[in-house]
Design a protein around this motif. Structure first.
Motif, mmCIF file in Angstrom:
data_model
loop_
_atom_site.group_PDB
_atom_site.id
_atom_site.type_symbol
_atom_site.label_atom_id
_atom_site.label_comp_id
_atom_site.label_asym_id
_atom_site.label_seq_id
_atom_site.Cartn_x
_atom_site.Cartn_y
_atom_site.Cartn_z
ATOM 1 N N VAL A 44 5.932 6.775 -4.682
ATOM 2 C CA VAL A 44 5.486 7.890 -3.847
ATOM 3 C C VAL A 44 4.202 7.487 -3.126
ATOM 4 N N GLU A 45 4.049 7.978 -1.916
ATOM 5 C CA GLU A 45 2.739 7.870 -1.261
ATOM 6 C C GLU A 45 1.918 9.037 -1.803
ATOM 7 N N PRO A 46 0.737 8.797 -2.360
ATOM 8 C CA PRO A 46 0.007 9.924 -2.969
ATOM 9 C C PRO A 46 -0.348 11.023 -1.969
ATOM 10 N N GLN A 57 1.560 11.983 1.393
ATOM 11 C CA GLN A 57 2.777 11.492 2.023
ATOM 12 C C GLN A 57 2.706 11.589 3.552
ATOM 13 N N ARG A 58 2.570 10.448 4.193
ATOM 14 C CA ARG A 58 2.339 10.311 5.638
ATOM 15 C C ARG A 58 1.056 11.063 6.054
ATOM 16 N N ILE A 59 1.148 12.403 6.161
ATOM 17 C CA ILE A 59 -0.068 13.183 6.433
ATOM 18 C C ILE A 59 -0.194 14.365 5.462
ATOM 19 N N PHE A 110 2.400 3.950 -6.765
ATOM 20 C CA PHE A 110 1.834 4.600 -5.576
ATOM 21 C C PHE A 110 1.865 3.594 -4.439
ATOM 22 N N ASP A 111 2.428 4.007 -3.319
ATOM 23 C CA ASP A 111 2.332 3.213 -2.096
ATOM 24 C C ASP A 111 1.026 3.628 -1.419
ATOM 25 N N GLU A 112 0.023 2.756 -1.535
ATOM 26 C CA GLU A 112 -1.288 3.053 -0.927
ATOM 27 C C GLU A 112 -1.538 2.125 0.264
ATOM 28 N N VAL A 113 -0.444 1.650 0.880
ATOM 29 C CA VAL A 113 -0.602 0.780 2.051
ATOM 30 C C VAL A 113 -1.420 1.493 3.133
ATOM 31 N N VAL A 114 -1.194 2.797 3.287
ATOM 32 C CA VAL A 114 -1.931 3.565 4.292
ATOM 33 C C VAL A 114 -3.173 4.238 3.685
ATOM 34 N N THR A 115 -3.034 4.809 2.491
ATOM 35 C CA THR A 115 -4.146 5.600 1.939
ATOM 36 C C THR A 115 -5.236 4.731 1.310
ATOM 37 N N GLY A 154 -2.046 -2.589 1.666
ATOM 38 C CA GLY A 154 -1.853 -3.419 2.865
ATOM 39 C C GLY A 154 -2.891 -3.025 3.879
ATOM 40 N N LYS A 155 -2.706 -3.410 5.108
ATOM 41 C CA LYS A 155 -3.587 -3.009 6.214
ATOM 42 C C LYS A 155 -5.079 -3.243 5.916
ATOM 43 N N VAL A 156 -5.773 -2.205 5.412
ATOM 44 C CA VAL A 156 -7.226 -2.303 5.249
ATOM 45 C C VAL A 156 -7.613 -3.448 4.315
HETATM 46 C C1 LIG Z 1 3.303 3.912 3.598
HETATM 47 C C2 LIG Z 1 3.652 2.529 4.042
HETATM 48 N N1 LIG Z 1 4.058 1.651 3.120
HETATM 49 C C3 LIG Z 1 4.369 0.374 3.464
HETATM 50 C C4 LIG Z 1 4.301 -0.052 4.770
HETATM 51 C C5 LIG Z 1 4.672 -1.453 5.094
HETATM 52 O O1 LIG Z 1 3.585 -2.254 4.974
HETATM 53 P P1 LIG Z 1 3.654 -3.789 5.425
HETATM 54 O O2 LIG Z 1 3.735 -3.762 6.901
HETATM 55 O O3 LIG Z 1 2.374 -4.364 4.911
HETATM 56 O O4 LIG Z 1 4.871 -4.352 4.789
HETATM 57 C C6 LIG Z 1 3.896 0.814 5.771
HETATM 58 C C7 LIG Z 1 3.796 0.347 7.168
HETATM 59 O O5 LIG Z 1 3.245 0.938 8.032
HETATM 60 C C8 LIG Z 1 3.556 2.143 5.397
HETATM 61 O O6 LIG Z 1 3.160 3.037 6.339
#
Ligand SMILES: Cc1ncc(COP(=O)(O)O)c(C=O)c1O
Length: 277
Positions: free
Chosen positions: A56-58, A60-62, A86-91, A114-116
């Motif tokens: 889950v994204e803690p 979720q999107r917004i 937890f998918d914290e790629v964004v958060t 990811g990202k940051v």
């Molecule tokens: C919530 C979420 N998880 C995972 C990913 C994928 O990340 P990555 O591009 O590092 O594979 C994204 C990409 O935007 C995302 O928004």
């Protein structure tokens, strides 16, 4: 699967977001609506022993988690031996230095970043409980339990330096206060100008990560978001662009680099765009 489904079929069936995903993948997944604790609970009651992990994204999107939702997932995962991811790629690193998990006070077993973490350069990480992470180390788990992990950009030193610098900047005194204040200022601009002109809307998210949704009721999940007036959103974004502000169609992220002058320009553009839609 079911990241941003256009086709709204009944839960818990998963919908592929892309061509080329085998049917067998869909059959291995159960999808629950975010923030619906009763639905998640009933799925866990029904399938608990067979569920390997809940991801889950803690936030979720917004959409922020309803009080108790993440806590309920944590409790059920502990009870049934399910791995909570937890998918914290964004958060990750936006709400606090310890991520959304620190902010909401719920610690997952595994977390993706990811990202940051790469300061905008290509880097990503999986972090978590030592006994799970041990599976990347053959000397700890042996041949049978070993999970191979390598890639062209794994350990990329340039991204690692950018990431370390970003983290160092975030640790500076006042960094999070400024990030929050910048986001809050933009949130307030949206809210005051849209309210003043009578546009029904909700500002959904957290000051560091949010969007404006043209809708007349509270937003609790993805289906609420896509039921909103997206055509009006597109018009609004276009009007903002015409006034020099490039707002992403997905969400708005606050940055530390914003100056008072940037915030003034943004406020003026929002006021003008609110007039034009
Ligand atoms: C919530 C979420 N998880 C995972 C990913 C994928 O990340 P990555 O591009 O590092 O594979 C994204 C990409 O935007 C995302 O928004």
């Amino acid at each position: 699967m079911s990241l941003a489904p256009k086709q709204l079929i009944d839960f818990p069936r998963a919908v592929p977001d892309s061509a080329g995903i085998p049917q067998s993948v869909r059959d291995e997944m159960l999808i629950a609506p975010f923030n619906d604790a009763d639905f998640s609970q009933s799925l866990i009651d029904q399938h608990g022993d067979k569920i390997a992990a809940i991801i889950v994204e803690p936030l979720q999107r917004i959409v922020p988690p309803a009080p108790g939702f993440l806590e309920m997932l944590r409790e059920q995962c502990d009870k049934h031996g399910i791995v909570l991811i937890f998918d914290e790629v964004v958060t990750g690193f936006r709400f606090s230095y310890g991520g959304a998990q620190q902010f909401y006070g719920v610690t997952p077993d595994l977390c993706t970043l990811g990202k940051v973490i790469g300061g905008g350069l290509p880097a990503a990480a999986v972090v978590g409980r030592g006994d799970i992470m041990a599976h990347f180390d053959k000397s700890k788990v042996g041949e049978e339990g070993f999970l191979m992990q390598l890639g062209t950009l794994s350990g990329n030193p340039v991204a690692a330096v950018a990431g370390l610098k970003t983290l160092e900047i975030l640790r500076r005194p006042g960094a999070y206060e400024k990030l929050m204040a910048n986001g809050q200022a933009v949130m307030d601009s949206f809210s005051s100008h849209l309210t003043e002109l009578g546009h029904a809307h909700e500002i959904v998210g957290h000051p560091t990560l949010f969007d404006v949704i043209f809708i007349g009721h509270k937003v609790e999940n993805y289906r609420d978001v896509i039921s909103a007036d997206t055509a009006k959103n597109a018009l609004f974004n276009k009007a903002l662009r015409q006034h020099g502000i490039f707002k992403s169609p997905g969400k708005t992220y606050a940055g530390l680099a914003l100056t008072e002058e940037d915030l003034r320009q943004t406020d003026k553009a929002i006021a003008a765009a609110a007039q034009e839609i």
